[in-house]
Design a protein around this motif. Sequence first.
Motif, PDB file in Angstrom:
ATOM      1  N   SER A  70       0.828  -1.208   0.000  1.00 49.86           N
ATOM      2  CA  SER A  70       0.000   0.000   0.000  1.00 49.86           C
ATOM      3  C   SER A  70       0.860   1.255   0.000  1.00 49.86           C
ATOM      4  CB  SER A  70      -0.935   0.009   1.217  1.00 49.86           C
ATOM      5  OG  SER A  70      -0.185   0.077   2.414  1.00 49.86           O
ATOM      6  N   MET A 110       0.864   4.337  -2.804  1.00 45.45           N
ATOM      7  CA  MET A 110       0.567   5.720  -2.434  1.00 45.45           C
ATOM      8  C   MET A 110       1.626   6.703  -2.878  1.00 45.45           C
ATOM      9  SD  MET A 110      -0.832   5.483   1.463  1.00 45.45           S
ATOM     10  CE  MET A 110      -2.262   4.513   1.922  1.00 45.45           C
ATOM     11  N   SER A 142       0.811   9.406  -5.372  1.00 44.37           N
ATOM     12  CA  SER A 142      -0.453  10.133  -5.271  1.00 44.37           C
ATOM     13  C   SER A 142      -0.678  10.650  -3.860  1.00 44.37           C
ATOM     14  CB  SER A 142      -1.611   9.239  -5.695  1.00 44.37           C
ATOM     15  OG  SER A 142      -1.617   8.055  -4.908  1.00 44.37           O
ATOM     16  N   GLY A 143       0.318  11.314  -3.314  1.00 45.56           N
ATOM     17  CA  GLY A 143       0.208  11.799  -1.945  1.00 45.56           C
ATOM     18  C   GLY A 143      -0.956  12.756  -1.740  1.00 45.56           C
ATOM     19  N   ALA A 194      -3.921  12.980  -3.408  1.00 43.22           N
ATOM     20  CA  ALA A 194      -5.211  12.287  -3.420  1.00 43.22           C
ATOM     21  C   ALA A 194      -5.403  11.455  -2.158  1.00 43.22           C
ATOM     22  CB  ALA A 194      -5.315  11.402  -4.659  1.00 43.22           C
ATOM     23  N   GLU A 195      -4.358  10.738  -1.749  1.00 36.85           N
ATOM     24  CA  GLU A 195      -4.466   9.889  -0.566  1.00 36.85           C
ATOM     25  C   GLU A 195      -4.680  10.705   0.701  1.00 36.85           C
ATOM     26  OE1 GLU A 195      -4.727   6.728  -0.516  1.00 36.85           O
ATOM     27  OE2 GLU A 195      -4.372   6.417  -2.647  1.00 36.85           O
ATOM     28  N   ALA A 215      -8.202  12.129   0.855  1.00 36.92           N
ATOM     29  CA  ALA A 215      -9.221  11.088   1.018  1.00 36.92           C
ATOM     30  C   ALA A 215      -9.254  10.511   2.425  1.00 36.92           C
ATOM     31  CB  ALA A 215      -8.975   9.964   0.008  1.00 36.92           C
ATOM     32  N   ASP A 216      -8.297  10.886   3.250  1.00 31.35           N
ATOM     33  CA  ASP A 216      -8.195  10.361   4.620  1.00 31.35           C
ATOM     34  C   ASP A 216      -8.854  11.346   5.585  1.00 31.35           C
ATOM     35  OD1 ASP A 216      -7.504   9.338   7.095  1.00 31.35           O
ATOM     36  OD2 ASP A 216      -5.403   8.989   6.586  1.00 31.35           O
ATOM     37  N   GLU A 255       2.027   6.003   6.512  1.00 25.07           N
ATOM     38  CA  GLU A 255       1.990   5.174   5.317  1.00 25.07           C
ATOM     39  C   GLU A 255       3.054   5.502   4.280  1.00 25.07           C
ATOM     40  OE1 GLU A 255      -2.283   5.471   6.888  1.00 25.07           O
ATOM     41  OE2 GLU A 255      -0.560   6.784   6.583  1.00 25.07           O
ATOM     42  N   SER A 256       3.239   6.767   3.951  1.00 26.09           N
ATOM     43  CA  SER A 256       4.205   7.115   2.906  1.00 26.09           C
ATOM     44  C   SER A 256       4.682   8.539   3.109  1.00 26.09           C
ATOM     45  CB  SER A 256       3.579   6.977   1.512  1.00 26.09           C
ATOM     46  OG  SER A 256       2.634   8.008   1.288  1.00 26.09           O
ATOM     47  N   LYS A 311       2.377  11.141   1.229  1.00 25.65           N
ATOM     48  CA  LYS A 311       1.135  11.452   1.937  1.00 25.65           C
ATOM     49  C   LYS A 311       1.433  12.305   3.162  1.00 25.65           C
ATOM     50  CE  LYS A 311      -2.866   9.392   4.225  1.00 25.65           C
ATOM     51  NZ  LYS A 311      -3.551   8.138   4.633  1.00 25.65           N
ATOM     52  N   SER A 352       0.011  15.982   4.046  1.00 26.68           N
ATOM     53  CA  SER A 352      -0.746  16.119   5.293  1.00 26.68           C
ATOM     54  C   SER A 352      -0.197  17.251   6.156  1.00 26.68           C
ATOM     55  CB  SER A 352      -0.712  14.799   6.076  1.00 26.68           C
ATOM     56  OG  SER A 352      -1.262  13.749   5.319  1.00 26.68           O
TER      57      SER A 352
END
Length: 481
Positions: A263, A267, A270-271, A273-274, A277-278, A397-398, A401, A405
């Motif tokens: 996963s 990701m 596409s940081g 979009a991810e 979406a969170d 996660e990445s 992302k 964030s």
Amino acid sequence: MEYQRLANTEIYPDVEEHTPVLVDVDPEPDRKREVEKKLLRKLDLRVGFLVLGYIMNFMDRNNIAAARLKGLEKDLRLTGQEFNTLISVLFVGYALMQIPSNIYLNRLKRPSLYLSSCVFLWGIISISTGAAQSFRAALASRFFLGFSEAVYYPGVLLMLSRWYKRDELGLRIAYFTGGSSLANAFGSLIASGVLATMDGKLGYQAWRWLFFCEGGLTCMIATSAFYIIPDYPTTPVLWLTCEERMLAQKRMEEELNGIDHDSIKAMEGSGLAEALADWKVWWLATALAVLNTALSYSFFFPTLAATMGFSPTITLLLCAPPWIVVLLTSFYVMGRSDRTGDRFWHIVGPVSVGMIGFVMAIMSTDTLARYVSLFFMTQTWVSYIVLLAWVSNSIPESSSKRAVSIAFGNTLSSISNIASSYVWPAAWGPSYVNSFLICILMAAVSVLMLWMYRLHLIDLNKEAEMNERALGLPTGFRYVT
């Protein structure tokens, strides 16, 4: 140190491809600890320089509040809410630039060049603010100052998250963000000296010299930044041995133990979009923005201190001690938060102290009571620092992302600053009762949001523990609460 890398690696030939396959073998525990200490020592020295950059970032942003005490409004012929607009417009540029900048920064191999160039740019723009002859010229300078300054803060937070482990990150963020407290403290001291001694020099008013001096100092620091600001662990550099760089990369891999690596790979491209979406990203960013509104008093700190009735020079000198106390408190609270693995209660404590300060300021405008209230209310900044660390901890996660964030949280905070700049109109002074009530409300709402978020993370950790026990897996990733 190439031999060190080979000493910790076994090489087996791949029969079909005829290329060597490297299999990592952990170094001896004692050797690893020794190398890790050296690595952290080198990194911490560079964090110290990053703090210097952030001090100038904050000073160049907030020196307009000190300039107000020495004739800026009169010389620029400001009326009504135009001074508040000069403060708020900076955050328009700030909000627009943060997310695109961090996405771009995450893709660079040499982020040091990008960050250093932006430091130099905002120094030049700060100097131009001192040359402004009208409201419109000052407005343009403030907008582009925010646009260029937006790169630095979220960019450095991203960089720190790429070097430090979760139980190390909070204290380093405290060191870095503590630059804002130092900027408020020493910025007031510098401003008092410049405003008291430079009026009329070379035909310029003292408040203009404040922008000239601080902007010029920023440009000087930027020239050194090209060589001192660190890049990412994957980038070869002269100040790290090969062994230290390999360990830095492995430390970050260990942090992802228990996370689905497939996963993460999905990701990386596409940081944006991810992140969007969170719901956790939105929740934390909103809590950060709400808490930031409660910190809006900091933009008018010299104005609040001036209500005690002292001269501009004494007023600016009195602004320094509360921020020095905040700096010391933040080191203690953030260090304890890292050691205990707790974020929420280390946010609640300083916020509660700050709310006491707001109430004190509402209850009395007596000189001593007002000054003591300034010490209390500034403690809310400690909570903001802890929350920033919590945001970074919550996105494992990445890196892409996490980059978005962090920038998204700061963007919403910047948007809240646009509105909160109007929370302190001159008509509400000198008591500013309504302003302090708004700060109390915003602080309470942010604590409530974070309490709900903490309950959610506790449930996720319990679910992970039950799954590990049922499947016989080793202990994996846990959210910091």
